[in-house]
Design a protein around this motif. Sequence first.
Motif, mmCIF file in Angstrom:
data_model
loop_
_atom_site.group_PDB
_atom_site.id
_atom_site.type_symbol
_atom_site.label_atom_id
_atom_site.label_comp_id
_atom_site.label_asym_id
_atom_site.label_seq_id
_atom_site.Cartn_x
_atom_site.Cartn_y
_atom_site.Cartn_z
ATOM 1 N N LYS A 99 5.274 -14.867 -1.512
ATOM 2 C CA LYS A 99 5.357 -16.305 -1.247
ATOM 3 C C LYS A 99 6.572 -16.856 -1.989
ATOM 4 O O LYS A 99 7.146 -16.187 -2.847
ATOM 5 N N GLY A 100 6.959 -18.085 -1.626
ATOM 6 C CA GLY A 100 8.106 -18.700 -2.282
ATOM 7 C C GLY A 100 9.362 -18.602 -1.441
ATOM 8 O O GLY A 100 9.323 -18.520 -0.206
ATOM 9 N N ASN A 101 10.504 -18.546 -2.131
ATOM 10 C CA ASN A 101 11.807 -18.503 -1.479
ATOM 11 C C ASN A 101 12.093 -17.091 -0.968
ATOM 12 O O ASN A 101 12.123 -16.135 -1.740
ATOM 13 N N LYS A 102 12.329 -16.939 0.327
ATOM 14 C CA LYS A 102 12.549 -15.610 0.902
ATOM 15 C C LYS A 102 13.865 -14.984 0.466
ATOM 16 O O LYS A 102 14.041 -13.766 0.591
ATOM 17 N N SER A 103 14.777 -15.778 -0.047
ATOM 18 C CA SER A 103 16.054 -15.218 -0.508
ATOM 19 C C SER A 103 15.981 -14.707 -1.943
ATOM 20 O O SER A 103 16.935 -14.108 -2.435
ATOM 21 N N ASP A 104 14.856 -14.916 -2.615
ATOM 22 C CA ASP A 104 14.671 -14.446 -3.989
ATOM 23 C C ASP A 104 14.030 -13.060 -3.964
ATOM 24 O O ASP A 104 12.887 -12.926 -3.512
ATOM 25 N N PRO A 105 14.727 -12.016 -4.417
ATOM 26 C CA PRO A 105 14.150 -10.663 -4.380
ATOM 27 C C PRO A 105 12.898 -10.516 -5.238
ATOM 28 O O PRO A 105 12.089 -9.607 -5.018
ATOM 29 N N GLY A 106 12.719 -11.415 -6.217
ATOM 30 C CA GLY A 106 11.527 -11.370 -7.055
ATOM 31 C C GLY A 106 10.258 -11.740 -6.324
ATOM 32 O O GLY A 106 9.155 -11.522 -6.837
ATOM 33 N N ASN A 107 10.397 -12.294 -5.118
ATOM 34 C CA ASN A 107 9.224 -12.681 -4.325
ATOM 35 C C ASN A 107 8.799 -11.604 -3.336
ATOM 36 O O ASN A 107 8.042 -11.879 -2.404
ATOM 37 N N TYR A 108 9.301 -10.384 -3.537
ATOM 38 C CA TYR A 108 8.921 -9.256 -2.682
ATOM 39 C C TYR A 108 8.215 -8.187 -3.509
ATOM 40 O O TYR A 108 8.618 -7.892 -4.637
ATOM 41 N N ARG A 109 7.152 -7.624 -2.932
ATOM 42 C CA ARG A 109 6.417 -6.550 -3.594
ATOM 43 C C ARG A 109 6.913 -5.201 -3.064
ATOM 44 O O ARG A 109 6.895 -4.964 -1.856
ATOM 45 N N PRO A 110 7.345 -4.283 -3.944
ATOM 46 C CA PRO A 110 7.808 -2.968 -3.483
ATOM 47 C C PRO A 110 6.636 -2.010 -3.275
ATOM 48 O O PRO A 110 6.041 -1.528 -4.240
ATOM 49 N N VAL A 111 6.283 -1.752 -2.035
ATOM 50 C CA VAL A 111 5.180 -0.833 -1.715
ATOM 51 C C VAL A 111 5.760 0.527 -1.361
ATOM 52 O O VAL A 111 6.567 0.644 -0.440
ATOM 53 N N SER A 112 5.365 1.542 -2.106
ATOM 54 C CA SER A 112 5.923 2.888 -1.932
ATOM 55 C C SER A 112 5.143 3.679 -0.892
ATOM 56 O O SER A 112 3.919 3.807 -0.982
ATOM 57 N N LEU A 113 5.851 4.199 0.101
ATOM 58 C CA LEU A 113 5.263 5.134 1.060
ATOM 59 C C LEU A 113 5.671 6.537 0.623
ATOM 60 O O LEU A 113 6.845 6.902 0.704
ATOM 61 N N THR A 114 4.708 7.288 0.139
ATOM 62 C CA THR A 114 4.977 8.614 -0.400
ATOM 63 C C THR A 114 4.360 9.683 0.492
ATOM 64 O O THR A 114 3.715 9.378 1.495
ATOM 65 N N SER A 115 4.539 10.922 0.116
ATOM 66 C CA SER A 115 4.031 12.056 0.897
ATOM 67 C C SER A 115 2.522 11.971 1.073
ATOM 68 O O SER A 115 1.773 11.824 0.100
ATOM 69 N N VAL A 116 2.063 12.071 2.322
ATOM 70 C CA VAL A 116 0.622 12.037 2.603
ATOM 71 C C VAL A 116 -0.054 13.271 2.018
ATOM 72 O O VAL A 116 -1.193 13.205 1.547
ATOM 73 N N VAL A 117 0.633 14.402 2.035
ATOM 74 C CA VAL A 117 0.070 15.640 1.463
ATOM 75 C C VAL A 117 -0.222 15.419 -0.022
ATOM 76 O O VAL A 117 -1.294 15.791 -0.523
ATOM 77 N N CYS A 118 0.718 14.801 -0.723
ATOM 78 C CA CYS A 118 0.517 14.539 -2.145
ATOM 79 C C CYS A 118 -0.634 13.565 -2.359
ATOM 80 O O CYS A 118 -1.399 13.690 -3.321
ATOM 81 N N LYS A 119 -0.785 12.606 -1.442
ATOM 82 C CA LYS A 119 -1.877 11.645 -1.577
ATOM 83 C C LYS A 119 -3.235 12.312 -1.452
ATOM 84 O O LYS A 119 -4.216 11.871 -2.066
ATOM 85 N N VAL A 120 -3.318 13.355 -0.648
ATOM 86 C CA VAL A 120 -4.567 14.108 -0.536
ATOM 87 C C VAL A 120 -4.910 14.719 -1.896
ATOM 88 O O VAL A 120 -6.052 14.656 -2.358
ATOM 89 N N LEU A 121 -3.914 15.316 -2.546
ATOM 90 C CA LEU A 121 -4.133 15.870 -3.879
ATOM 91 C C LEU A 121 -4.463 14.764 -4.883
ATOM 92 O O LEU A 121 -5.320 14.946 -5.761
#
Length: 537
Positions: free
Chosen positions: A130-152
């Motif tokens: 939420k907030g100002n879309k031009s502010d990078p601090g208003n974005y959450r970095p969601v990591s997409l990692t290896s699904v195989v590793c997620k199983v472990l």
Amino acid sequence: MEVKDNLGMAQYLNKYFASVFNKTSEEFSDDGGMINGNVDMEVDITATEVEAKLEQLNGTKSEGATEVEAKLEQPNGTKSEGPDNLHPRILKELAREIASPLARIFKQSINSGVVPYDWRIANVVPIFKKGNKSDPGNYRPVSLTSVVCKVLEKILREKVVKDIEVNGNWDELQHGFTKGRSCQTNLISFFEKVTDYLDKGNAVDLIYLDFSKAFDTVPHGELLVKLEKMGMNMKVVRWIRNWLKGRLQRVVLKGELSGWKEVTSGVPQGSVLGPILFNLFITDLGTKSGNVLIKFADDTKLGGIANTEKDRDTIQEDLDHLVNWSNSNRMKYNSEKCKVMHLGINNKNFRYTLGTHQLEATEEEKDLGVLVDSRMTMSRQCDTAVKKANAILGCIRRGISSKDKEVLVPLYKALVRPHLEYCVQFWCPMFKKDEFKLEQVQRRATRMIRGMENLPYERRLKELGLFSLAKRRLRGDMLALYKYIRGVNVREGEELFKFSSNVGTRTNGYKLDIRKFRLEIRRRFLTIRGVKFWNSL
């Protein structure tokens, strides 16, 4: 600097996400030794165990991306995947064939402490909050990692939880990412004590605390030392050390990829182990508190009686302890988002400081999705819930041409009603006018259905197989009490409820004491209002 092209924005966001990381501490850069008493046993992983986890994968989306799945659509209609491009559907359909070799790989990886490179890299999707879309601090970095590793990671999470429970190191104050606990249990446990204080004529001060970039700034060295001190299997600790070490990430934005950046701190948001590792890292936060303190992941609330200067000093002392913890653990509070709320008619509105920053007073605060105000009447929350529900109902009316009940009833249940019932066992409406506002949304929804326009409300509910919201709240109260008294939350239930001493031979043995109250906000709280109906079962 103005950036308009997608590649430039991806590079800019990745640079910002990397800038918040803590630097690697030299003190914790080596592998360290085993703390006395820690087990160092081989971890066994069976093919059956792996196959069960593979079959649980959701083949329609990237594993772990439930929060952001709607925003991760690529132009070709496929979902974003991890850097290894292995889709969960492939793994799920081949579960039986690949379970045995994967089990051997997992076992070798854990017992040797070596994590493959592909398991330590991540595609990061920036999700606007939420907030100002031009502010990078208003974005959450969601990591997409290896699904195989997620199983472990899922298998390891179960082993980590078991180790922590066996060693008695589980955080009793933590309600986030914890089995049997939720936003609702957090709010009920905390405000049970707050409303009790108010009912006895006390002034109460609530302090809302918020860490800055909490998940991204967890220092790896300090985290690993804490895991060792908790008595966790050292082979698991070494694997986690290697899993965190040498991580790389890049931002994916509308098909464009930024360059790679080294990850020097934090636990990956979007991973399976990340949330539980964060919980373990802040287990010792607030252990010295002399007042009521509770946590939901990185959201912390502190509350206490504030009648006198001495009471004020006690709360300030707790705040000082929390600041000292954050300094010693290389975490920072977001001072601008930390607020104090003064409750009670005779509240003297004491001032508090968080380090060198004086906390700003607020009349209302959004607490885990529920709008809490200084009057504690919950009318503002009712208005907010009704506004959201009506907005979605309006979208359904304008966007869906069909008026058949087979279409509209499922849409109402899935998209509208949840807004009216989210954590409602905590904020149950106090006034008749608020109850009417909530019910009016369902009245409006049922009138939209073809053939129901001129029927009475009760008849419409019967025809559609629905209950009134008031009946659903009562049912929810009884389910919540059951969980506290005989279900998954018995430990908390012992603090919230007391069994009646006047139990006859013909009762079920679970009658509860009816406590006295003075204020309406106390009478309408779950631990008071629900007892009468529970005892009548």
